[in-house]
Scaffold this motif. Sequence first.
Motif, mmCIF file in Angstrom:
data_model
loop_
_atom_site.group_PDB
_atom_site.id
_atom_site.type_symbol
_atom_site.label_atom_id
_atom_site.label_comp_id
_atom_site.label_asym_id
_atom_site.label_seq_id
_atom_site.Cartn_x
_atom_site.Cartn_y
_atom_site.Cartn_z
ATOM 1 N N TYR A 5 -2.550 6.794 -10.523
ATOM 2 C CA TYR A 5 -1.741 5.475 -10.097
ATOM 3 C C TYR A 5 -0.815 6.164 -8.948
ATOM 4 O O TYR A 5 -0.041 6.959 -9.223
ATOM 5 N N ASP A 7 2.198 4.546 -6.529
ATOM 6 C CA ASP A 7 2.778 3.020 -6.026
ATOM 7 C C ASP A 7 2.946 2.846 -4.364
ATOM 8 O O ASP A 7 3.540 1.897 -3.980
ATOM 9 N N GLY A 8 2.432 4.062 -3.806
ATOM 10 C CA GLY A 8 2.444 3.582 -2.216
ATOM 11 C C GLY A 8 3.695 4.220 -1.518
ATOM 12 O O GLY A 8 3.850 3.995 -0.406
ATOM 13 N N ASP A 286 5.871 -4.484 -5.496
ATOM 14 C CA ASP A 286 4.467 -4.023 -6.060
ATOM 15 C C ASP A 286 3.415 -4.372 -5.343
ATOM 16 O O ASP A 286 2.369 -4.054 -5.702
ATOM 17 N N VAL A 288 0.235 -5.280 -2.779
ATOM 18 C CA VAL A 288 -0.498 -4.687 -1.611
ATOM 19 C C VAL A 288 -0.280 -5.364 -0.368
ATOM 20 O O VAL A 288 -0.587 -6.812 -0.379
ATOM 21 N N ASP A 293 -1.946 0.679 1.922
ATOM 22 C CA ASP A 293 -1.436 0.447 0.682
ATOM 23 C C ASP A 293 -2.738 0.457 -0.341
ATOM 24 O O ASP A 293 -2.982 0.994 -1.479
ATOM 25 N N VAL A 297 -3.957 3.007 -3.492
ATOM 26 C CA VAL A 297 -3.917 2.867 -4.910
ATOM 27 C C VAL A 297 -5.101 2.747 -5.381
ATOM 28 O O VAL A 297 -5.527 3.051 -6.645
ATOM 29 N N THR A 498 -1.074 -7.150 -7.143
ATOM 30 C CA THR A 498 0.030 -6.019 -7.131
ATOM 31 C C THR A 498 -0.873 -4.717 -7.359
ATOM 32 O O THR A 498 -2.081 -4.748 -7.524
ATOM 33 N N LYS A 499 -0.196 -3.536 -7.054
ATOM 34 C CA LYS A 499 -0.601 -2.291 -6.817
ATOM 35 C C LYS A 499 -1.377 -1.879 -8.460
ATOM 36 O O LYS A 499 -2.408 -1.452 -8.524
ATOM 37 N N HIS A 503 -5.185 -0.964 -9.580
ATOM 38 C CA HIS A 503 -5.190 0.096 -10.219
ATOM 39 C C HIS A 503 -5.946 0.004 -11.414
ATOM 40 O O HIS A 503 -7.158 0.765 -11.815
#
Length: 544
Positions: A5, A7-8, A286, A288, A293, A297, A498-499, A503
């Motif tokens: 993972y 978070d970018g 959080d 994308v 992004d 992820v 969300t990322k 994931h």
Amino acid sequence: MTVPYHDGADDQLELRDYLAVIRRRKGVIALVTLLTVAAAVAYSLLQTPIYRASTEVLIQKSASQNALNPTQQQTPQAIEQEIQTEIQIIRSAMIEDAVREELGYVPEVSVAAKGDTQVLAISATDTSAAAAARKANAYAEVYVEQRRQGTSDDLLTAAGKLQEELDRFATDLATAQDRVDELNGQLVAAPPEQQADLTAQRDEATAAVERLRESTDARRLSLLEQIDRLQLEATLNESRGARIVSQAEAPENPSSPKPVRNAAIAVVLGILLGIGAAFLRDHLDDSVRTKDDLELVTGGLSTLGLIPAVDAWRDRKTAVLESVEHPNGSPAEAYRGVRTSLQFLGIEQDLRTIQFTSANAGEGKTTTSSNVAVALARAGHTVLLVDCDLRRPRLHQFFGLDNSDGFTSILLGEKTRADTIVKIADVPRLAVLPSGPPPPAPSELLSTKAAREEIEGLTRFFDYVILDSPPLLPVADSIVLAGYADAVVLVASARSTTKRSIHRAVELLQQVNAPVAGTILNGVAPQDSYAYGGYGYVYEAKKA
């Protein structure tokens, strides 16, 4: 292989990254700035207006110095010291007592020198403009009167000291003359033998008197002139230590608050606070937002398409088929790009059954699968679009179909394909199989041999079978369907998905070795996408 993972957040941010955050969060900056300015203006308007009035007083060197040494020049240090001394005098208890006796109270005033001049500004404030001017003028007048009285005393004191010195000269001269007179008296009564000695003493004393008179004449004349000048100054009282050069007038505008100035300061402060809030929100966000992004992820999964945002998508209850309603718009062109990507993937491997899913509900998987199916059909392929979301089916709404019979009806043996598959008149070569009545246990039904065989059997009659499946995280239905698909496409929604959820969705697909072909990002803002406008396409949906 499990995707780690991320978070970018890059370890090093470049200037363009900061500018991108500001551009992306310009709404936050504008909102914070607006609120800050509104708060500043509201605070200013709610405050009681305060008026400030000032009286200017000229400070001169002491009257005695002015009288005794009218041409003497003071050094800047001496002038500064005198100004500071006068400021302390104005603030002294003596002046306060005199003001209290004059006004009945002691107003609060401020005293400051005006630049490098010998002018002092005595300022007072009040909620009334007239009262502020009255306070400043009264304080200055009391101070000037006190200094006038002090000037007279100073002049008289200086004259007295000069008179004392003049008196000492007269006394010394009289004493010397008395000695001459005494010797003259002795000389008259003295016998002849003593007269020569007394005559010599008298001549010496007489010479001493003349010498004393000559040595003090100039100083005595100077003292007489100075005394006359001091006495004249004291009589006329013209040489004053301070005088008012500018009376305070009632100001027209209050000194505070100043809404315009406060608003200007609030704009600058609001922008700074807004930028800080924008970076904080971006750091805590959080979701994308961009293709980068999404690829970061997902561990580098290919992005098959970026779908521009459509205004109608804001209403989740409205089913809009952009590829049909606006075939020349940017979203329709983006779906054709997804079609091309899938066709290229089909060159190297058999790609007949394609599953569309997402991490959570409301991320556009049904919209995406429907539009991609239309794009494939218009490219000359026979396409069957199957609604495999047996819990919350929505596919039939896009085509205005009845959902009373469908995929579950076939699996339960209640209907045949001929009874449930519907051809779409507006889109030749496209057919839709609705979900049908919701079963009590969707995952178990999709896990049956009949479900596998039915999906595999459909590929014999169509070039492509598109499976619109439920989201991955809430239920296990899509994991089951991934075992029947030749390719799985994961759909995400910009600024919504969300990322962490993406994931986790990729992890679930990897655990069952699902053939993940790539991702699609929906609702991409113009600044985060690659515009199609350069190629002549016009986004008509926003104008409709």
